[in-house]
Design an enzyme around this catalytic site. Structure first.
Site, PDB file in Angstrom:
ATOM      1  N   GLU A 233      47.635  46.830  45.353  1.00  0.00           N
ATOM      2  CA  GLU A 233      47.569  48.605  45.118  1.00  0.00           C
ATOM      3  C   GLU A 233      48.716  49.078  44.804  1.00  0.00           C
ATOM      4  O   GLU A 233      48.958  49.713  43.735  1.00  0.00           O
ATOM      5  CB  GLU A 233      46.688  49.374  46.181  1.00  0.00           C
ATOM      6  CG  GLU A 233      45.419  48.640  46.663  1.00  0.00           C
ATOM      7  CD  GLU A 233      44.456  48.445  45.758  1.00  0.00           C
ATOM      8  OE1 GLU A 233      44.656  49.134  44.806  1.00  0.00           O
ATOM      9  OE2 GLU A 233      43.826  47.379  45.796  1.00  0.00           O
TER      10      GLU A 233
ATOM     11  N   HIS B 205      49.845  48.084  41.304  1.00  0.00           N
ATOM     12  CA  HIS B 205      49.275  48.975  40.359  1.00  0.00           C
ATOM     13  C   HIS B 205      49.979  50.221  39.850  1.00  0.00           C
ATOM     14  O   HIS B 205      49.877  50.565  38.655  1.00  0.00           O
ATOM     15  CB  HIS B 205      48.093  49.503  40.690  1.00  0.00           C
ATOM     16  CG  HIS B 205      46.733  48.453  40.542  1.00  0.00           C
ATOM     17  ND1 HIS B 205      46.689  47.852  39.382  1.00  0.00           N
ATOM     18  CD2 HIS B 205      45.819  48.020  41.344  1.00  0.00           C
ATOM     19  CE1 HIS B 205      45.675  47.129  39.427  1.00  0.00           C
ATOM     20  NE2 HIS B 205      44.715  46.891  40.533  1.00  0.00           N
TER      21      HIS B 205
ATOM     22  N   GLU C 299      43.972  44.644  35.990  1.00  0.00           N
ATOM     23  CA  GLU C 299      43.610  43.711  37.036  1.00  0.00           C
ATOM     24  C   GLU C 299      44.349  42.446  37.246  1.00  0.00           C
ATOM     25  O   GLU C 299      44.565  41.795  38.114  1.00  0.00           O
ATOM     26  CB  GLU C 299      42.172  43.935  37.422  1.00  0.00           C
ATOM     27  CG  GLU C 299      41.701  45.147  37.542  1.00  0.00           C
ATOM     28  CD  GLU C 299      42.085  45.792  38.840  1.00  0.00           C
ATOM     29  OE1 GLU C 299      42.886  45.224  39.582  1.00  0.00           O
ATOM     30  OE2 GLU C 299      42.015  47.161  38.982  1.00  0.00           O
TER      31      GLU C 299
ATOM     32  N   ALA D 102      40.013  48.418  47.836  1.00  0.00           N
ATOM     33  CA  ALA D 102      40.953  49.508  47.754  1.00  0.00           C
ATOM     34  C   ALA D 102      41.232  50.102  46.681  1.00  0.00           C
ATOM     35  O   ALA D 102      40.677  49.478  45.473  1.00  0.00           O
ATOM     36  CB  ALA D 102      42.533  49.038  48.447  1.00  0.00           C
TER      37      ALA D 102
ATOM     38  N   GLU E 226      43.954  52.206  43.790  1.00  0.00           N
ATOM     39  CA  GLU E 226      45.349  52.562  43.781  1.00  0.00           C
ATOM     40  C   GLU E 226      45.687  53.866  43.081  1.00  0.00           C
ATOM     41  O   GLU E 226      46.685  54.316  42.307  1.00  0.00           O
ATOM     42  CB  GLU E 226      45.998  51.540  42.412  1.00  0.00           C
ATOM     43  CG  GLU E 226      45.091  51.804  41.230  1.00  0.00           C
ATOM     44  CD  GLU E 226      44.014  50.806  40.846  1.00  0.00           C
ATOM     45  OE1 GLU E 226      43.385  50.427  41.737  1.00  0.00           O
ATOM     46  OE2 GLU E 226      43.884  50.760  39.698  1.00  0.00           O
ATOM     47  N   ASN E 227      44.774  54.993  43.655  1.00  0.00           N
ATOM     48  CA  ASN E 227      45.161  56.398  43.084  1.00  0.00           C
ATOM     49  C   ASN E 227      46.596  56.865  43.220  1.00  0.00           C
ATOM     50  O   ASN E 227      47.159  56.341  44.082  1.00  0.00           O
ATOM     51  CB  ASN E 227      44.511  57.250  43.933  1.00  0.00           C
ATOM     52  CG  ASN E 227      42.766  56.821  44.127  1.00  0.00           C
ATOM     53  OD1 ASN E 227      42.104  56.705  43.320  1.00  0.00           O
ATOM     54  ND2 ASN E 227      42.621  56.560  45.580  1.00  0.00           N
TER      55      ASN E 227
HETATM   56  N1  0A1 Z   1      41.113  49.104  41.063  1.00  0.00           N
HETATM   57  C1  0A1 Z   1      40.883  48.831  42.473  1.00  0.00           C
HETATM   58  C2  0A1 Z   1      39.473  48.401  42.915  1.00  0.00           C
HETATM   59  C3  0A1 Z   1      38.350  48.982  42.723  1.00  0.00           C
HETATM   60  C4  0A1 Z   1      37.472  49.170  41.441  1.00  0.00           C
HETATM   61  C5  0A1 Z   1      36.360  49.965  41.333  1.00  0.00           C
HETATM   62  C6  0A1 Z   1      36.092  50.660  42.564  1.00  0.00           C
HETATM   63  O1  0A1 Z   1      34.921  51.403  42.258  1.00  0.00           O
HETATM   64  C7  0A1 Z   1      33.950  50.956  41.467  1.00  0.00           C
HETATM   65  C8  0A1 Z   1      36.675  50.853  43.528  1.00  0.00           C
HETATM   66  C9  0A1 Z   1      38.010  49.998  43.614  1.00  0.00           C
HETATM   67  C10 0A1 Z   1      41.501  47.599  42.897  1.00  0.00           C
HETATM   68  O2  0A1 Z   1      41.725  46.731  41.746  1.00  0.00           O
HETATM   69  O3  0A1 Z   1      42.044  47.311  43.858  1.00  0.00           O
HETATM   70 ZN    ZN Z   2      43.253  46.181  41.136  1.00  0.00          ZN
END
Ligand code: 0A1
Ligand code: ZN
Length: 877
Positions: A305, A308, A327, A269, A271-272
């Protein structure tokens, strides 16, 4: 590989951006064949840069076609800009200006699933880490934060829902009769948090009132046929919002929070800001289609998410080397949330078990890297278990060192000091230090050193002086690029257990304790405990207080004692695992020497006590009953012999099953749940013990158990029980296996997430023509290579199929290599992740090792994406 190999970038080369983008205005004219993106970037030179004349260099992608570019109202002729290596370079610019850029993209042909792409009939985006550059030219780096306004234009009959970050501020019709919707996100953010979704979606609405009394609209969107499966996610979201207020004092900031489920997604998933996008496997849940494990995953990912929004969005990363800043911290937060929601010991055992199996293996392989890497070729390869899980363990150690209150003071200071900024792991640790007036300089080596430290413990007890001494030494083995290591600051939580299984108090540094945290900082150190009334059994590394490999020479009696008597629930599990590992190792040696396998197991005694103790949490009992996995035994092995491990596990499981057949029957019969399915800790615990007991009972060879399993399959009213029964029937190859596997498919062929489970179980099924079966699954009408979940299910299943994957004729490895080569250009992120099993080649027994290496070399002969190149070249280095 190719003529010009991709090169690495280094943390030490970090420079501030030459330009800043205060505002980003985007217009998307969505279309099935040609999507036009117009961007207006409000640019100015960065006052912190030391160049007043540096060119403007914007990131782009091979899939972005530039139509036109203008500075303010001046349209640049071709001579005034250049396109080099996917970058748009403009040498002469004013100090402050608006850059307008028109680009053409083809989301329908985007198989990499980064940037803007199509999943089913919808448009969606994935911009982390560097996906935004596949949409338009931009300063695609996390330290460039901008206020985004996004207009989406589309055909309302196909895309009645058009979403982006923030709040909807305008809606209307264009001259051509299309619909437009404009969104504005008032919080400056890096491009990796941008999102857009358009499609014919259904929505579930709810609200949350924040701690300051603001009402937030909550919306979850899915394709129409899935909208009945989002109630649990919505409930998880509301509980996460409340938890973050109570535990971290963090309140949600926008008036609306949206989540969208998509079927085709590379990761779990994203976190936009204000518009999370989820792999549907991490969002949808219903009793009939979803197992307990999957429910818990939905809850954890929704929480992750959401969390975040503060740890990642309000305070983000300066550069991608700092990925663990968001993370590691966010995983720590979601793990704590799940622990508070269910049983904290059970959660800790699950997390540690995963870490010790998968992250330890990564840290011992060619891709080993510190939680803050010093270099990378492709950032997508660094969304790793090390960054996430070990990163979380490092944050957890800070929590252990500072205590609950101290940690909260530190996190408050961190959020307050850095709100709206893009910062580093050093900034995080500095906030923890400053808020608590402590020095974490030695501790910070955890951020820069790779590899799993070994901690070796010996002890001695002096009866006369009632003194007990623990001698500890630490050593971190070399990892690629790091031949020597410095001593780490390792918190080791310990307690002592008496001969009759009582906690034994002790005096340490002048104070009396039942438990304390020792600070191991030197290569060798001795800790002295006074007033210890008898020779104790040490309970070491309680709650797994540090991500290390602990070595203390426990006798079988001591392990049995800890298993039943340790005050620390985590260490009870740990002791049982150690005991089972010891026995499995002995059986593996016997198997390899061609001897008959020993018919005795000490585990019977321990398991019998466990099964008769009605005070224990059934989930905990189920965890203890689970033998160390094939993957964990592989991680521990000096030289991995998959067939030996498999034979040893099977033998030990049968010994236990036969020795305790009656007990397992009783455990099965007494752990049924009443009433309708609920994903509560209590029900989940009972189902886990019930199904673990059923597996052993069937393993005992009981006909009654076999018919009970078939009955459970047929009568189940929830996926947990149905799938557990089916897995047992298939794994023990009961006569009904074929029939029920087919029936299961027929029953669920319209539920994509259940089909994924079926694909995985079918691919993992050990049978004579295992690989042919896997190949036929990939030809199945319901298989779709564009869908990462389905591909992962089949390849993941194959990985568990020892006979097919580790076949001595090398066919399993060759097949995997074929898939990697096939996916290399289509979806490099997925292709690169498929390489993982082959990266372990150096640890395999010689014959298999050679076969794996040959396949890596074959892959290396191809024209590789950066992603696959990095993993393959590092594996062969
Ligand atoms: N930041 C998101 C995970 C995520 C990371 C990279 C992506 O594409 C390369 C997609 C999602 C999380 O930690 O949930
Ligand atoms: Zn994350």
């Amino acid at each position: 590989m190719s003529e010009q190999n991709p090169s690495a970038i280094y943390l030490k080369d970090y420079k501030v951006p030459e330009f800043l983008i205060d505002k980003t205005e985007l217009t998307f004219d969505l279309d099935e064949t040609q999507t036009i993106v117009t961007s207006r970037l409000h640019l100015r030179r960065n006052p912190e840069s030391n160049s007043a004349t540096a060119p403007l260099v914007l990131d782009g992608g091979e899939d972005v076609k530039l139509i036109g570019v203008a500075i303010d109202t001046y349209e640049l002729p071709k001579e005034e800009y250049s396109l080099v290596n996917d970058k748009l370079i403009i040498t002469a610019t004013p100090n402050e200006f608006i850059l307008t850029c028109e680009t053409l993209i083809e989301p329908q042909n985007n198989t990499k699933l980064e940037g803007l792409y199509r999943s089913s009939s919808m448009f969606c985006t994935q911009c982390e880490a560097e996906g935004f550059r596949h949409i338009t030219y931009y300063l695609d780096r996390p330290d460039v934060m901008s206020v985004f306004t996004t207009t989406i234009i589309g055909d309302e009959s196909k895309y009645p829902v058009m979403l982006s970050n923030g709040n909807e501020i305008e809606r209307g019709k264009t001259e051509e009769g299309k619909t437009f919707v404009t969104w504005n996100d008032p919080f400056p953010k890096p491009a990796y948090l941008f999102a857009l979704v358009a499609g014919d979606l259904n929505v579930i609405n709810d609200t949350f009132v924040t701690m300051s009394g603001r009402e937030v609209a909550l919306q979850i969107y899915t394709e129409p046929h899935n909208i009945d499966k989002v109630d649990f996610a919505m409930d998880s979201l509301k509980r996460s919002m409340k938890w973050d207020e109570e535990v971290y004092g963090r309140e949600y900031d926008l008036d609306i929070f949206m989540i969208v489920a998509v079927d085709d997604f590379n990761m779990g998933a994203m976190e936009n800001k204000g518009l999370n996008i989820f792999n549907s496997s991490c969002l949808l849940a219903s009793p009939k289609t979803t197992t307990d494990d999957a429910y818990l995953r939905v809850e954890a990912v929704v929480a992750h998410e959401y969390f975040h929004n503060w740890s990642g969005n309000r305070v983000t990363c300066r550069d991608w080397f700092q990925l663990s800043l968001k993370e590691g911290f966010t995983v720590f937060r979601d793990q704590s949330f799940s622990a508070d929601t269910h049983s904290s010991v059970v959660k800790r055992v699950e997390d540690v078990s995963f870490l010790k199996t998968a992250q330890f293996a990564e840290d011992a392989g060619p891709m080993a890297h510190p939680i803050r890497p010093a270099s990378f070729i492709e950032i997508s390869n660094f969304y790793t278990l090390t960054i996430y899980e070990k990163g979380s363990e490092v944050v957890r150690m800070i929590h252990t060192l500072l205590g609950e209150e101290g940690f909260r003071k530190g996190s408050d200071l961190y959020f307050e000091r850095h709100d709206g900024q893009a910062v580093t792991c050093d900034d995080f640790v500095a906030a923890m230090e400053d808020a608590n007036d402590v020095d974490l300089s030695q501790f910070k080596r955890w951020y820069s050193q790779a590899g799993t430290p070994r901690v070796t413990v010996t002890d001695e007890y002096d009866e006369a002086s009632k003194t007990y001494r623990l001698h500890m030494s630490q050593m971190t083995p070399p990892t690629p690029g790091q031949p020597t290591k410095l001593s780490l600051h390792i918190p080791v939580k310990v307690g002592l257990v008496s001969a009759n299984n009582e906690p034994l108090s002790f005096v340490y540094e002048g104070n009396t304790h039942d438990e304390t945290v020792l600070h191991l900082k030197d290569a060798e150190q001795t800790f002295v405990f006074e007033n210890v009334t008898e020779q104790p059994v040490p309970s070491l590394l309680r709650e797994f207080s540090a991500p290390v490999k602990l070595n203390y020479d426990y006798s079988t009696e001591q392990l049995l004692q800890l298993m039943s008597g340790d005050a620390d629930g985590f260490n009870r599990w740990s002791a049982s695992q150690q005991l089972a590992v010891n026995e499995l190792n002995q059986l593996i040696v016997q198997y390899q020497a061609g001897q008959t396998l020993s018919e005795e197991t000490q585990l019977l005694k321990g398991f019998a006590t466990l099964l008769s103790d009605k005070t224990l949490d059934p989930a905990m009992v189920a965890l203890i009953l689970a033998l160390p996995s094939q993957a964990y035994m592989s991680e521990l092995a000096e030289e991995i012999d998959p067939h030996g491990i498999k034979a040893a596990r099977k033998h030990l499981r049968e010994l236990i099953a036969k020795g305790l057949e009656q007990e397992f029957k009783v455990a099965y019969e007494t752990n049924t749940t009443d009433g309708p399915y609920e994903a509560t800790a209590e029900q989940i615990a009972k189902r886990s013990l019930k199904n673990a007991a059923l597996a052993y009972w069937v393993a005992a060879g009981s006909d009654e158990a076999a018919s009970v399993a078939v009955r459970q399959y047929r009568n189940a009213d929830n996926m947990t029980d149905q799938f557990a029964a089916l897995s047992i029937i298939v794994n023990f190859d009961l006569p009904e296996a074929d029939e029920l596997l087919n029936a299961f498919y027929e029953q669920w062929k319209h539920e994509a997430l259940v089909v994924i489970k079926w694909l995985m179980l079918s691919a993992a099924r050990e049978q004579e023509n295992g690989l042919a079966n896997v190949k036929s699954l990939m030809e199945h009408p319901n298989f779709d290579i564009k869908n990462p979940n389905k591909l992962r299910a089949v390849i993941g299943g194959l990985g568990q199929n020892t006979q097919a994957f580790h076949n001595l004729d090398g066919s399993g490895y060759a097949f995997l290599a074929d898939q990697i080569i096939l996916m290399n250009k289509r979806n490099p992120q997925i292709a690169s992740r498929l390489c993982t099993p082959l990266t372990r080649w150096q640890r395999m027994e010689p014959e298999l090792s050679g076969l794996m290496k040959a396949q890596l070399e074959r892959i290396a002969g191809e024209d590789l994406s950066k992603d696959v190149y990095e993993v393959v070249s590092k594996s062969l280095a």
